[in-house]
Design a protein around this motif. Structure first.
Motif, short mmCIF file in Angstrom:
data_model
loop_
_atom_site.label_atom_id
_atom_site.label_comp_id
_atom_site.label_asym_id
_atom_site.label_seq_id
_atom_site.Cartn_x
_atom_site.Cartn_y
_atom_site.Cartn_z
N ARG A 1 18.41 96.18 46.02
CA ARG A 1 17.82 97.47 45.69
C ARG A 1 17.73 97.58 44.17
NH1 ARG A 1 16.67 101.74 48.62
NH2 ARG A 1 17.80 100.81 50.37
N ILE A 2 16.54 97.87 43.67
CA ILE A 2 16.29 97.93 42.23
C ILE A 2 15.77 99.31 41.88
CG2 ILE A 2 15.01 96.95 40.30
CD1 ILE A 2 14.74 94.38 42.03
N VAL B 1 12.54 98.71 46.04
CA VAL B 1 12.37 98.95 44.61
C VAL B 1 11.85 100.36 44.37
CG1 VAL B 1 11.27 98.15 42.48
CG2 VAL B 1 11.90 96.49 44.26
N ASP B 2 12.48 101.04 43.43
CA ASP B 2 12.03 102.35 42.94
C ASP B 2 11.76 102.19 41.45
OD1 ASP B 2 11.52 104.95 42.27
OD2 ASP B 2 13.31 105.80 43.19
N ASP C 1 4.44 98.62 33.76
CA ASP C 1 3.85 97.63 34.65
C ASP C 1 4.94 96.93 35.46
OD1 ASP C 1 1.47 98.32 33.51
OD2 ASP C 1 1.35 96.57 32.21
N ALA C 2 4.60 96.54 36.71
CA ALA C 2 5.55 95.87 37.59
C ALA C 2 4.87 94.68 38.25
CB ALA C 2 6.09 96.83 38.65
N THR D 1 9.50 96.57 49.69
CA THR D 1 9.19 97.99 49.82
C THR D 1 9.28 98.59 48.43
OG1 THR D 1 10.08 98.10 52.08
CG2 THR D 1 9.84 100.18 50.88
N LEU D 2 8.17 99.15 47.95
CA LEU D 2 8.08 99.60 46.55
C LEU D 2 7.60 101.04 46.48
CD1 LEU D 2 7.87 99.15 43.43
CD2 LEU D 2 5.58 98.22 43.86
#
Length: 269
Positions: free
Chosen positions: A49-50, A133-134, A139-140, A149-150
């Motif tokens: 989890r980020i 990811v939250d 930029d990602a 899952t973003l």
């Protein structure tokens, strides 16, 4: 000299990484910077989890990796505020947890006028880890990872070579997805969407504005609700379905299954 704050317990290893090097004067627009680094053992971990705030984010999948490796650069327009920017990395049972901690003080914003605080992150993960990811702003990019899952606030998104399903909820910014072994599901506020080379289905649940371009899909393409912008679909093995569309034309080519789009929008081959 590197410095870090370590808290250990029998269930988790917590690394709060402080300055790895002294402040370095970067280019004028980048202000001052310090490194923020961490390594986390992945034995028994199933997911990561980020939580990333202001700054760029790049996550790369690496086959056979035994650690999650985090390399970060804290940036601020004020040297004295660098110490407030933390990188937290800890093990929570079967989950790896990574967070960029940037304080929001009363009267301050992360970016306000000439003042800014940010933490740019490059994270290497095993391709077997599912990612949740939250991401706040900036930029990602996600390259060669496992299922993703973003949730993203703003900034462009690039996703390539994913082994597993991809689900994205995005506020604003361009989305580029290429090469997914699985399904893709999207909710987007604004910005162009480009999706290609997906083995499963592609579903756009809600799109506010911006063009949608989809090509090379092994399953079905379904647009549930589109606000504005053109829709162009090409090379679909399954069906192509548009439930609701606002303004903008709809074109399609080489759809092997059923085509179902609003009559008033019907165009193309």
């Amino acid at each position: 000299m590197p410095a870090s704050y370590l808290r250990a317990s029998t269930l988790a290893a917590l690394f709060v990484v402080a300055a790895a090097f002294g402040p370095v004067r970067a280019q004028a627009q980048n202000g001052f910077s310090e490194a923020r680094n961490a390594n986390i053992d992945i034995s028994g971990a199933r997911s990561a989890r980020i939580e990333a705030g202001a700054g760029s984010l790049r996550v790369e999948g690496v086959p056979g990796l035994s650690q999650v490796r985090v390399r970060g650069v804290a940036r601020s327009s004020q040297r004295g505020r660098l110490a407030d920017i933390k990188l937290i990395a800890e093990r929570r049972g079967t989950e790896i947890f990574i967070k960029s901690e940037i304080p929001h003080e009363r009267g301050w914003q992360v970016f306000r006028g000439n003042f800014f605080m940010a933490l740019d992150l490059v994270i290497e993960v095993p391709i077997t880890l599912a990612l949740y990811v939250d991401d706040g702003s900036g930029d990602a990019a996600f390259l060669g990872t496992g299922p993703l899952t973003l949730e993203d606030g703003s900034g462009s998104i690039e996703i390539r070579g994913t082994r597993g399903d991809v689900r994205v909820t995005d506020g604003s910014g361009e989305i580029v997805i290429d090469g997914v072994e699985g399904n893709v599901r999207l909710n987007d506020g604004s910005g162009e969407i480009r999706v290609s080379n997906v083995t499963g289905d592609v579903v756009v649940e809600d799109d506010g504005s911006g063009n949608i371009n989809i090509a090379g899909v092994g399953g079905t393409v379904r647009i549930e609700d589109d606000g504005s912008g053109s829709i162009d679909v090409n090379r679909v093995a399954g069906d192509f379905i548009v439930r609701s569309a606002g303004s903008g034309g709809i074109t399609h080519d080489t759809v092997k299954g059923t085509v179902s789009i609003p009559e008033r929008k019907r165009r193309g081959t």
